[in-house]
Design a protein around this motif. Structure first.
Motif, short mmCIF file in Angstrom:
data_model
loop_
_atom_site.label_atom_id
_atom_site.label_comp_id
_atom_site.label_asym_id
_atom_site.label_seq_id
_atom_site.Cartn_x
_atom_site.Cartn_y
_atom_site.Cartn_z
N MET A 186 -34.50 3.60 55.14
CA MET A 186 -34.19 2.27 55.08
C MET A 186 -35.15 1.54 53.98
O MET A 186 -34.28 0.81 53.08
CB MET A 186 -34.34 1.73 56.40
N THR A 187 -36.08 1.77 54.00
CA THR A 187 -37.18 1.14 52.98
C THR A 187 -36.67 1.71 51.38
O THR A 187 -36.61 0.92 50.67
CB THR A 187 -38.71 1.33 53.25
N VAL A 188 -36.20 2.99 51.23
CA VAL A 188 -35.88 3.53 49.80
C VAL A 188 -34.62 2.74 49.60
O VAL A 188 -34.56 2.33 48.32
CB VAL A 188 -35.82 5.11 50.14
N GLY A 189 -33.58 2.57 50.49
CA GLY A 189 -32.38 2.21 50.33
C GLY A 189 -32.66 0.78 49.82
O GLY A 189 -32.15 0.33 48.66
N LEU A 190 -33.55 -0.14 50.32
CA LEU A 190 -33.89 -1.44 49.75
C LEU A 190 -34.60 -1.38 48.51
O LEU A 190 -34.07 -2.28 47.77
CB LEU A 190 -34.79 -2.07 50.94
N LEU A 191 -35.61 -0.58 48.40
CA LEU A 191 -36.21 -0.52 47.08
C LEU A 191 -35.30 -0.23 45.97
O LEU A 191 -35.62 -0.54 44.77
CB LEU A 191 -37.39 0.46 47.09
N ILE A 192 -34.21 0.60 46.29
CA ILE A 192 -33.13 0.93 45.22
C ILE A 192 -32.29 -0.36 44.78
O ILE A 192 -32.22 -0.72 43.48
CB ILE A 192 -32.28 2.23 45.52
N ALA A 193 -31.69 -1.02 45.76
CA ALA A 193 -30.74 -2.09 45.68
C ALA A 193 -31.16 -3.22 45.36
O ALA A 193 -30.54 -3.86 44.58
CB ALA A 193 -29.91 -2.04 46.89
N ALA A 194 -32.54 -3.61 45.86
CA ALA A 194 -32.87 -5.24 45.42
C ALA A 194 -32.92 -5.51 44.29
O ALA A 194 -32.44 -6.35 43.83
CB ALA A 194 -34.18 -5.49 46.55
N PRO A 195 -33.94 -4.85 43.33
CA PRO A 195 -34.04 -5.11 42.14
C PRO A 195 -32.84 -5.04 41.17
O PRO A 195 -32.39 -5.79 40.18
CB PRO A 195 -35.07 -4.12 41.54
N ILE A 196 -31.82 -4.10 41.44
CA ILE A 196 -30.61 -3.87 40.71
C ILE A 196 -29.79 -5.13 40.88
O ILE A 196 -29.18 -5.77 40.04
CB ILE A 196 -30.05 -2.51 40.93
N SER A 197 -29.56 -5.35 42.27
CA SER A 197 -28.67 -6.55 42.78
C SER A 197 -29.01 -7.80 42.02
O SER A 197 -28.47 -8.73 41.67
CB SER A 197 -28.45 -6.58 44.12
N GLY A 198 -30.57 -8.02 42.02
CA GLY A 198 -31.05 -9.07 41.44
C GLY A 198 -30.81 -9.33 40.10
O GLY A 198 -30.31 -10.40 39.35
N LEU A 199 -31.12 -8.23 39.24
CA LEU A 199 -30.82 -8.10 37.95
C LEU A 199 -29.17 -8.32 37.41
O LEU A 199 -28.78 -9.09 36.65
CB LEU A 199 -31.32 -6.98 37.47
N LEU A 200 -28.52 -7.73 38.27
CA LEU A 200 -26.96 -7.69 37.79
C LEU A 200 -26.53 -8.92 38.43
O LEU A 200 -25.24 -9.78 37.78
CB LEU A 200 -26.10 -6.47 38.58
N SER A 201 -26.98 -9.63 39.54
CA SER A 201 -26.43 -10.97 39.96
C SER A 201 -26.83 -12.11 39.03
O SER A 201 -26.05 -13.01 38.80
CB SER A 201 -26.95 -11.39 41.50
N ASP A 202 -27.87 -11.94 38.20
CA ASP A 202 -27.89 -12.86 36.98
C ASP A 202 -27.08 -12.72 35.97
O ASP A 202 -26.77 -13.71 35.38
CB ASP A 202 -29.65 -12.67 36.51
N ARG A 203 -26.37 -11.68 35.84
CA ARG A 203 -25.65 -11.42 34.76
C ARG A 203 -24.20 -11.82 35.23
O ARG A 203 -23.32 -12.42 34.24
CB ARG A 203 -25.57 -10.07 34.31
N PHE A 204 -23.80 -11.42 36.37
CA PHE A 204 -22.42 -11.46 36.68
C PHE A 204 -22.32 -12.40 38.02
O PHE A 204 -20.92 -12.56 38.55
CB PHE A 204 -21.97 -9.99 37.14
N GLY A 205 -23.12 -12.99 38.54
CA GLY A 205 -23.05 -13.82 39.65
C GLY A 205 -23.25 -13.17 40.91
O GLY A 205 -23.42 -12.05 41.05
#
Length: 599
Positions: free
Chosen positions: A346-365
């Protein structure tokens, strides 16, 4: 509202005054603070058996259940109650000042907790008291860390920054589980001492390096608002805490007149609080923020996902410790540590998704990621619902990773969406309101999950326990007495890593049984097989609840308005535009500058 027109002090540009590296200093320190608080919160959960053994108190004794519950939930209750007030103080007197105070207070309390003296109820009250005070330090950190990051970073980088901060918070909870399992057997005082060096370093670093770059808003304190909010929320959360406990033969305390009165009284006081907030010039809860659709929908989605996920950690720990790990050869005393290890996906999934979603949401909303995250969480709960209690671990690990991915996709874009919608001089109270909703939902979720599991156990566990004990030669009177014990005691025994049947039967009964039968009753298979069917009934209801909460959270996320990502690197200026009406998209100074530049 009158409070919106209060004079305010202009904020400096953090990049011009402190250099381009300052934002990373602010992020590093606040992330360290969040990590420390969340590790400390969960490390206590997993080390409770060692703590109670060290202070010579039996937590499964009905007279001691309150000590156990307040050790588990006291920190969260206090944090939920105070975080809005401390966010407001940060807006008034400086967010860094309040944050530094929280870091220092948290560290001092860690030292005092490790110096616990006495034994029995005296030591338990000392621990609970200082955990409550430590919750005050945690509230100061929670309320101001998000606002400090929002002040330091330009709009187009906030999703990434808040994503890193969110990773620290959520992963810290799982790191604490493993640290507690390792340090608890070595010495229970180490679970508090381990955060002291980090706290001292972080406090000094914050004092020397962090600067108030936010928009200050001098104002008078809303004392009546603070009082009614605290009293109302405490009454509700305390009612939830005692609603979990048995009452006069009932498996839960939701029929207890005191619990009903506490929760009803809390609701009435909170209604009074809302009335007061419409009448004072400078309210604690800036109700004008509820005119911003992104703020309302984002907080609703955040609250619902916290409601769906808040009790999940407890239920998974009980599932692993009480059933799966013993059936796969682990002794009950080793299950707390291994439960933390087996939940790593569960922690691994979080560590993968959270930075990527933060970076992409800055670009795409943000909206795409918050909706997808909530839906992925709902899917994981649906899969857990159909998973056999004695599951295949690879399948379980994949579902846990999906749940972590969903949490990571949702968390940082949701936080950025909320904070970007809040005017610059209201970020402290806005962050505090968000943290209050989340922390209150966590406590409520624990109450709901425990209650649903207990209700499921109450239906079939007594008859299954009686017939199982009687078949192994336990006298009828003893078997009947044990079968009528509250299911909560059985859950707590599994949660604490005790051998449940050894605790429930006691040495006197076991000594009078043939050695083979006594060994079987206290072995690794009798209790898991006994509880599997009744536990599965409760799990199904709990996961249905979590699935529904996450689906509604997805709908709320879709209604945020889809704030357009800002591509400028210029940080927000202190100008505050009128709060948009419900349904409008929030407009920041950075948005206006970008539009002018494009035209």
């Amino acid at each position: 509202m009158a409070g919106d027109t209060a004079p305010s002090l202009p904020a400096a540009d953090p990049h011009a005054e402190h250099g381009p590296r300052y934002k990373w200093i602010a992020l590093s320190n606040t992330t360290l603070g969040m990590l420390m608080v969340m590790i400390n919160q969960s490390i206590v959960l997993i080390a409770l058996p060692d703590i109670f053994k060290g202070i010579k108190l039996n937590p499964l004794d009905p007279h001691n259940t309150s000590y156990l519950l307040w050790m588990m939930m006291g920190f969260m209750v206090v944090t939920a109650v105070l975080v809005v007030s401390f966010g407001r103080l940060g807006d008034m007197f400086g967010r860094v000042r309040m944050y530094n105070l929280g870091f220092a207070l948290f560290t001092v309390c860690s030292i005092l907790l490790s110096l616990t003296w006495g034994s029995g109820s005296q030591a338990a009250l000392w621990l609970i008291g200082w955990r409550v005070v430590q919750g005050i330090g945690g509230a100061l950190i929670f309320a101001n860390s998000t606002a400090i990051i929002t002040d330091a970073f330009p709009v187009n980088q906030r999703g990434t920054a808040l994503g890193i901060n969110v990773i620290a918070g959520i992963s810290g909870g799982f790191i604490g589980l493993m640290l507690g399992g390792v340090l608890g057997p070595v010495g229970w005082r180490w679970i508090f001492l381990v955060s002291v060096p980090v706290g001292i370093f972080g406090t000094v670093w914050a004092y020397l390096k962090l600067k108030d770059t936010g928009h200050r808003n001098p104002a008078r304190m809303d004392w009546w608002g603070n009082l009614t909010f605290a009293v109302g929320l405490i009454a509700i959360l305390v009612g939830i805490t005692y609603g979990i406990q048995p009452y006069h033969g009932a498996s839960t305390g939701w029929g207890n007149p005191w619990v009903i009165g506490s929760m009803a009284g809390g609701v009435i006081v909170l209604v009074l609080f809302g009335f007061i907030e419409t009448r004072v010039a400078e309210p604690l809860f800036n109700l004008s923020l509820f005119r911003i659709r992104a703020f309302v929908a984002g907080n609703l989605a955040s609250l619902l996902t916290a409601l769906g996920r808040g009790g999940l950690q407890f239920i998974l720990i009980i599932w692993l410790q009480g059933i799966w790990l013993p059936l796969h050869g682990y002794s009950f005393s080793k299950t707390p540590l291994w439960a933390g290890i087996y939940m790593i996906p569960m922690t691994v999934g979080l560590l993968i998704a959270a930075p990527i979603s933060g970076l992409l949401s800055d670009r795409f909303g943000s909206r795409l990621f918050t909706v997808a995250g909530a839906l992925l969480n709902a899917l994981s709960f649906g899969l857990l619902m159909v998973l056999p209690v004695n599951f295949s671990y690879p399948v379980f690990a994949v579902i846990l990773m999906l749940n972590g991915l969903g949490a990571g996709l949702f968390a940082s874009p949701n936080r950025a969406e909320i904070m970007n919608s809040v005017p610059a001089n209201r970020r402290g109270v806005g962050a505090g309101m968000t943290a209050t909703f989340q922390n209150s939902a966590m406590v409520l979720s624990i109450g709901v999950f425990f209650s649903l599991i207990v209700v499921g156990l109450s239906t079939h566990l007594p008859s299954a326990m009686y017939s199982g004990l009687a078949a192994q030669g336990v006298p009828d009177a003893t078997a009947h007495q044990i079968s009528q014990l509250p299911p909560l005691a059985v859950l707590f025994a599994a949660f604490l890593g005790y051998n449940p049947m050894q605790q429930l039967l006691g040495p006197q009964v076991l000594q009078n049984l043939p050695s083979g039968k006594a060994d079987y009753l206290t072995g690794r298979s009798f209790f898991p097989h006994l509880i599997t069917g009744p536990f599965q009934d409760g799990l199904a209801v709990a996961f249905w609840f979590a699935l529904g909460a996450c689906l509604i959270a997805a709908v709320a996320s879709a209604l945020t308005g889809g704030i357009k990502p800002v591509r400028t690197g210029v940080p927000d200026q202190p100008e505050e535009f009128p709060s948009p009406a419900v349904g409008d998209e929030p407009v920041s100074a950075a948005d206006v500058r970008e539009a002018l530049r494009e035209n």
